[in-house]
Design an enzyme around this catalytic site. Structure first.
Site, PDB file in Angstrom:
ATOM      1  N   CYS A  54      31.849  72.555-159.392  1.00 45.95           N
ATOM      2  CA  CYS A  54      32.558  72.359-160.669  1.00 45.95           C
ATOM      3  C   CYS A  54      32.227  71.005-161.304  1.00 45.95           C
ATOM      4  CB  CYS A  54      34.049  72.528-160.493  1.00 45.95           C
ATOM      5  SG  CYS A  54      34.723  71.559-159.163  1.00 45.95           S
ATOM      6  N   ASN A  55      31.768  70.057-160.509  1.00 40.66           N
ATOM      7  CA  ASN A  55      31.490  68.724-161.055  1.00 40.66           C
ATOM      8  C   ASN A  55      30.010  68.422-161.220  1.00 40.66           C
ATOM      9  OD1 ASN A  55      34.090  67.792-161.424  1.00 40.66           O
ATOM     10  ND2 ASN A  55      34.302  67.351-159.248  1.00 40.66           N
ATOM     11  N   ARG A  56      29.158  69.289-160.700  1.00 42.11           N
ATOM     12  CA  ARG A  56      27.731  68.970-160.778  1.00 42.11           C
ATOM     13  C   ARG A  56      26.871  70.230-160.659  1.00 42.11           C
ATOM     14  NH1 ARG A  56      26.344  64.929-158.031  1.00 42.11           N
ATOM     15  NH2 ARG A  56      28.446  64.146-157.759  1.00 42.11           N
ATOM     16  N   SER A 113      30.859  61.852-155.546  1.00 46.16           N
ATOM     17  CA  SER A 113      31.905  62.807-155.942  1.00 46.16           C
ATOM     18  C   SER A 113      32.910  62.162-156.883  1.00 46.16           C
ATOM     19  CB  SER A 113      32.647  63.308-154.707  1.00 46.16           C
ATOM     20  OG  SER A 113      31.755  63.999-153.879  1.00 46.16           O
ATOM     21  N   GLU A 118      35.624  63.016-150.818  1.00 40.91           N
ATOM     22  CA  GLU A 118      36.198  64.364-150.666  1.00 40.91           C
ATOM     23  C   GLU A 118      35.329  65.201-149.725  1.00 40.91           C
ATOM     24  OE1 GLU A 118      34.835  67.228-152.095  1.00 40.91           O
ATOM     25  OE2 GLU A 118      33.248  66.411-153.340  1.00 40.91           O
ATOM     26  N   GLN A 120      34.830  68.574-149.524  1.00 37.80           N
ATOM     27  CA  GLN A 120      34.281  69.883-149.924  1.00 37.80           C
ATOM     28  C   GLN A 120      32.785  69.856-150.191  1.00 37.80           C
ATOM     29  OE1 GLN A 120      37.075  68.644-151.156  1.00 37.80           O
ATOM     30  NE2 GLN A 120      38.678  70.202-151.215  1.00 37.80           N
ATOM     31  N   GLN A 124      29.690  72.691-149.787  1.00 40.85           N
ATOM     32  CA  GLN A 124      28.992  73.256-150.946  1.00 40.85           C
ATOM     33  C   GLN A 124      27.483  73.065-150.830  1.00 40.85           C
ATOM     34  OE1 GLN A 124      31.304  70.929-153.628  1.00 40.85           O
ATOM     35  NE2 GLN A 124      32.674  72.612-154.189  1.00 40.85           N
ATOM     36  N   ALA A 194      64.155  76.248-155.868  1.00 36.64           N
ATOM     37  CA  ALA A 194      63.159  77.261-155.503  1.00 36.64           C
ATOM     38  C   ALA A 194      62.187  77.531-156.646  1.00 36.64           C
ATOM     39  CB  ALA A 194      63.865  78.546-155.080  1.00 36.64           C
TER      40      ALA A 194
END
Lengths: 451, 297
Positions: A54-56, A113, A118, A120, A124, A194
C-alpha cells in the site's frame, strides 16, 4: 555490475509520491506475473521482481550487461498494460547497481517504511520473491540481492530494537497494561460500553490472551450480543479487526467472555484488573466512590483504568486514588511518540548492519567475476580427466577405471579450491585481473588442447 | 608474593565493579548493542575475579575471609552479583542490572576502601561449621537485599505510572507484576536460608560445648545479634503470611519490603555497634594494611 548482468530498480513510494500516484503504480499479482514473462521475452531482459504494497511499488530488474534497462522495462510495462508513465515520471526514483541493492536491504530492514521498523514489509518482500521464483528463474544478482535483503532484515530486527514498542493506539493500550501485568492470561478485563471502539479494544486484549473479559453496557442486549460475538471469535481464532497486532506466543488460552448488568458495574470493577471504558455517556459513569470501594476490596492490587471515551467516562478525581491508575488517549499518544523516537535511535545500529551486509555483497560480486574463468578451468580439467579415465577403462577393469575417476575428481576439487582461494586472496584488483587473464589464456576454450 | 597477589586483586575489584556498573548504566540509558553483549561477560569476569580474590585471601590469611563486617560486606557484594547473574541468565532481562550491580559495587567499594588484612583470626573461623553458617547467612541477606532492590524498583515504576511519565524507566523496567514477584520470590528464598543459618548456628553452638568448651564459652544464644536476627526472621514471616493468607499486594506490600530491609540494616548495625561482644572475631588479630604491608596499626 557482474560482468554479465546488471541491476536496475525503480520505486514509487510514500516518500516521493502522493497516494493517487501510488495507486496508479500498483501492480496486482496477475500483472506482476505478466511482467516477469514479458521481461523474459525481451532481448537483454533476465528477470524482474515487482514489489507492490500500500505504501510502495518497486520494480527490481536484472538485465544483461550493455542492455538498455529503462527501454526493456518500459516495453515490458507497456506489454502488461501497467501505468508505464508513472515509473518514468517525476515521482519515480531510479536506482542502479549497488544503489538498488542498498535500497532493497533498507526496505527489508523497514528503514524505508512509513512506520519505522514495522514487521509486515519483510513478509511482503518474501511474497514477491516467492511469486517470482514460481514464474521465472531470477538471475544471480537479483537472487543474491533478495536473499541478502532477507538476511539483513532479520539481523536488523533481532540485533536492534527497531521493531520494539507499540506504534498504534490499540497496541499502546496493551503495552501500557503489560506494565502492570505481564501475563494478561492471569487477569480479568472489564469493558464498559459495547460500542465499536470498545469492541475493537476488547478484541486487542482478547488477542493478547486476557484471562477473562466482562462486558457491561447500559443496554444489556447489546452487551450480550457483543459477548457472544467475541466469545465466538476467540473460540474460532477470528479476531478479525485486530489483525495488525502480532500474536503473542503463549499457551493456548481461550479467555472466557461474559457480560453483567449495568447495575453490577461497581461489583464488576472490584474483580477487574483492567478497566476499559468507552461508553457514549455525556457524564462520567465511573465515579470516585465506586473506585474507592473497588480498591479497598483489592488489598493493594493495582487497577489499570483506560478511558478512551469522548467525553470522558471516568471522573478525573479517580486519578488521585492510590491503587487506581487512570490513563487516557493522550497517554497512549505519548507512549507512541516515545516508542517512535526510540526506534529512530536504533537507525544508526541498523545502518551499520546494512553496511556490513553490503560489503559482503560487494565481495560476492567481485568473486562472481571469477566464475566464467574458473568454469573454463574446470571444463578443461574435466575433459582431461574423462580422457584419462577412458584410456584406463580400455586397458583395465571397470572397477579400476571408477577408482581412477574418483581419484581424479578429488584432484580436480583440490586444484580448483586452491585456485579460487588464491584468486580471492589477491592483494589488488590488478593482481586478481592479471591472474584471471593468465588462467583464461592457458585454459580458455580458444586455446589449443595441448593433448 | 601471595600478599602482592591479594593486594593487586583487591585494588582491581572495585575497578571491575565500577566498569561493570558503567556498562549496565550504558545499557539502561542507550540500549546499545555493545553494552547488551558485553555487560554479562564483564559481570562474569568480575565475579570470577572476586572469587579468585577470596580464594587468595583464604590461602594467605589461613581462614575464611568473613571475620569482620567489612569482609562480610564484600562477600555479600559477591553473592548479590552471583545471584543476579543467575537471574539474568534465567529470565534474559538485563534492564534491572544497573541497580543490582550498583548495590554490589557500593558494598565492595566500601569493604575494600576500609578493609585491612588480618593475619591471625579467631579459631572459630577455622571450623567448617562456621563456614556453612556464614554462607547460609550471606545467601539469606543477599536474597533480602535483592528483595529490597526489586521493591524499590516497583515503587519507582508505580510512581512513574501514577505520574504518567513514560520515559526511560517506563520503557526499560519490567512490569509491576514481575517486580513484585521477584521481590516476594527473593523473600521466600531468604526465609528458609535465614532459618537454616540460625538453626545451624544454634546447633553448632551446642556442638562446640562438647568439642571446644573454651570457644563455646564465648557464645550465648541470648546474644542481641541473634535475637535481632530472629526478630527479622519473624517479621518477614509475618509479611509472607499476609501475602499468602490476607492477599497483601501492590504498593503497600512493596513499601513493607523496603521498610523491613531498612529495619534489618538499622537493627543489625545497632546490634553490632552497641553489643560488640559476639559475632566480632577480631579481638586477637594482627592487621596488615595491603597498601603498607610492613605496618601494623
Amino acid at each position: 555490475m557482474t560482468g554479465s548482468t546488471i541491476l536496475h530498480a525503480r520505486t514509487i513510494n510514500h516518500r516521493n509520491a502522493p497516494t493517487e500516484v501510488r495507486e496508479k503504480a500498483h501492480l496486482g499479482e496477475e500483472q506482476a506475473v505478466a511482467l516477469m514473462q514479458a521481461v523474459a521475452e525481451i532481448p537483454g531482459g533476465v528477470a524482474v521482481i515487482p514489489v507492490s504494497t500500500c505504501n510502495r511499488t518497486e520494480i527490481y530488474l536484472e538485465v544483461t550487461e550493455g542492455a538498455d534497462s529503462p527501454a526493456i522495462l518500459r516495453e515490458a510495462l507497456d506489454r502488461v498494460g501497467a501505468c508505464t508513465d508513472v515509473f518514468f515520471g517525476e515521482h519515480a526514483v531510479v536506482l542502479d547497481g549497488m544503489e538498488a541493492v542498498e535500497h532493497v536491504f533498507r526496505v527489508a530492514s523497514a528503514l524505508e517504511s512509513m512506520m519505522l521498523g514495522e514487521p509486515q514489509i519483510s513478509g511482503q518482500l518474501k511474497d514477491a520473491y516467492r511469486l517470482s521464483r514460481l514464474h521465472q528463474e531470477p538471475g544471480p544478482v537479483l537472487l543474491r540481492a533478495f536473499q541478502g535483503a532477507f538476511r539483513t532484515g532479520k539481523r536488523v530486527r533481532t540485533e536492534t530494537h527497531i521493531s520494539k514498542g507499540a506504534v498504534s493506539v490499540a497496541f499502546a493500550a496493551v503495552e501500557l497494561a503489560r506494565k502492570f501485568f505481564t501475563r494478561l492470561s492471569d487477569h480479568t478485563a472489564l469493558l464498559v460500553g459495547a460500542g465499536d471502539t470498545g469492541s475493537l479494544a476488547a478484541r486487542h486484549f482478547l488477542q493478547q490472551d486476557i484471562g477473562r473479559l466482562v462486558v457491561v453496557n447500559r443496554s444489556p442486549q447489546r452487551a450480550i450480543e457483543l459477548a457472544e460475538v467475541l466469545r465466538e471469535e476467540k473460540r474460532t481464532g477470528k479476531l478479525g479487526d485486530a489483525r495488525e497486532l502480532p500474536q503473542v506466543e503463549t499457551e493456548s488460552h481461550y479467555g472466557l467472555v461474559d457480560q453483567r448488568p449495568w447495575e453490577e458495574l461497581a461489583e464488576a470493577m472490584a474483580e477487574a484488573d483492567v478497566i476499559l471504558s468507552t461508553t457514549g455517556a455525556t457524564e462520567p459513569v465511573i465515579l470516585p466512590e465506586m473506585v474507592h470501594r473497588a480498591v479497598a476490596s483489592r488489598k493493594g492490587r493495582p487497577i489499570f483504568m483506560l478511558d478512551i471515551a469522548v467525553p470522558r467516562d471516568i471522573h478525573p478525581d479517580v486519578a488521585g486514588i492510590g491503587g487506581a491508575y487512570l490513563f487516557g488517549l493522550e497517554d497512549l499518544d505519548e507512549i507512541i511518540k516515545g516508542n517512535l523516537a526510540a526506534r529512530q535511535r536504533q537507525v544508526p545500529h541498523a545502518e551499520k548492519i546494512i553496511a556490513q551486509e553490503l560489503a559482503e555483497f560487494r565481495q560476492w560480486l567481485a568473486d562472481l567475476d571469477m566464475l566464467p574463468t574458473v568454469a573454463e578451468f574446470r571444463t578443461y580439467l574435466e575433459e582431461l580427466k574423462n580422457k584419462q579415465v577412458g584410456f584406463v577403462a580400455k586397458k583395465e577393469s571397470p572397477e579400476i577405471a571408477a577408482a581412477v575417476d574418483r581419484s581424479l575428481q578429488q584432484f580436480i576439487k583440490k586444484v580448483l579450491g586452491r585456485s579460487v582461494s588464491t584468486l580471492k586472496q589477491a592483494r589488488t584488483e590488478e593482481e586478481r585481473q592479471h591472474a584471471l587473464e593468465t588462467l583464461h589464456r592457458i585454459f580458455g576454450e580458444d586455446e589449443p588442447d595441448k593433448d | 608474593m601471595m600478599l602482592a597477589a591479594v593486594t593487586a586483586l583487591r585494588i582491581l575489584l572495585p575497578i571491575l565493579y565500577a566498569a561493570t556498573l558503567g556498562l549496565y548504566l550504558w545499557l539502561f540509558y542507550s540500549d546499545h548493542p555493545t553494552a547488551r553483549h558485553r555487560s554479562t561477560q564483564l559481570a562474569a569476569v568480575t565475579v570470577i575475579t572476586h572469587m579468585a580474590t577470596m580464594v587468595a585471601q583464604t590461602a594467605y590469611l589461613q581462614r575464611i575471609p568473613l571475620e569482620s563486617p567489612l569482609e562480610f560486606l564484600s562477600a555479600l557484594g559477591l553473592a548479590i552479583m552471583v545471584t543476579y547473574l543467575v537471574i539474568e541468565l534465567r529470565i534474559r532481562a538485563k534492564n534491572t542490572g544497573f541497580i543490582v550491580v550498583g548495590m554490589a559495587f557500593f558494598l565492595v567499594t566500601i569493604a575494600e576502601i576500609f578493609f585491612r588484612n588480618r593475619i591471625s583470626g579467631n579459631p572459630l573461623l577455622q571450623l567448617p561449621g562456621f563456614a556453612a553458617h556464614a554462607a547460609l547467612a550471606i545467601l539469606a541477606y543477599t536474597a533480602l537485599s535483592l528483595s529490597f532492590l526489586y521493591a524499590i524498583l516497583y515503587l519507582i515504576l508505580a510512581r512513574q505510572l501514577a505520574n504518567h511519565s513514560f520515559g526511560l524507566l517506563f520503557r526499560r523496567l519490567p512490569s509491576l507484576e514481575v517486580l513484585e514477584r521477584m521481590s516476594i520470590g527473593a523473600i521466600k528464598l531468604a526465609l528458609p536460608l535465614l532459618f537454616s543459618a540460625l538453626a545451624l548456628g544454634h546447633l553448632w553452638m551446642y556442638h562446640l560445648r562438647d568439642t571446644h568448651p573454651e570457644l563455646a564459652a564465648q557464645l550465648t544464644p541470648w546474644d542481641p545479634k541473634i535475637l535481632t536476627t530472629w526478630v527479622i526472621f519473624l517479621g518477614y514471616l509475618t509479611g509472607m503470611a499476609g501475602y499468602h493468607f490476607l492477599g497483601w499486594r501492590g504498593r503497600r506490600m512493596n513499601m513493607l519490603a523496603v521498610g523491613a530491609f531498612i529495619v534489618v540494616m538499622g537493627a543489625t548495625g545497632a546490634a553490632h555497634h552497641f553489643f560488640p561482644t559476639f559475632h566480632k572475631f577480631t579481638t586477637a588479630s594482627a592487621t596488615v594494611d595491603p597498601r603498607h604491608p610492613g605496618a601494623n596499626p
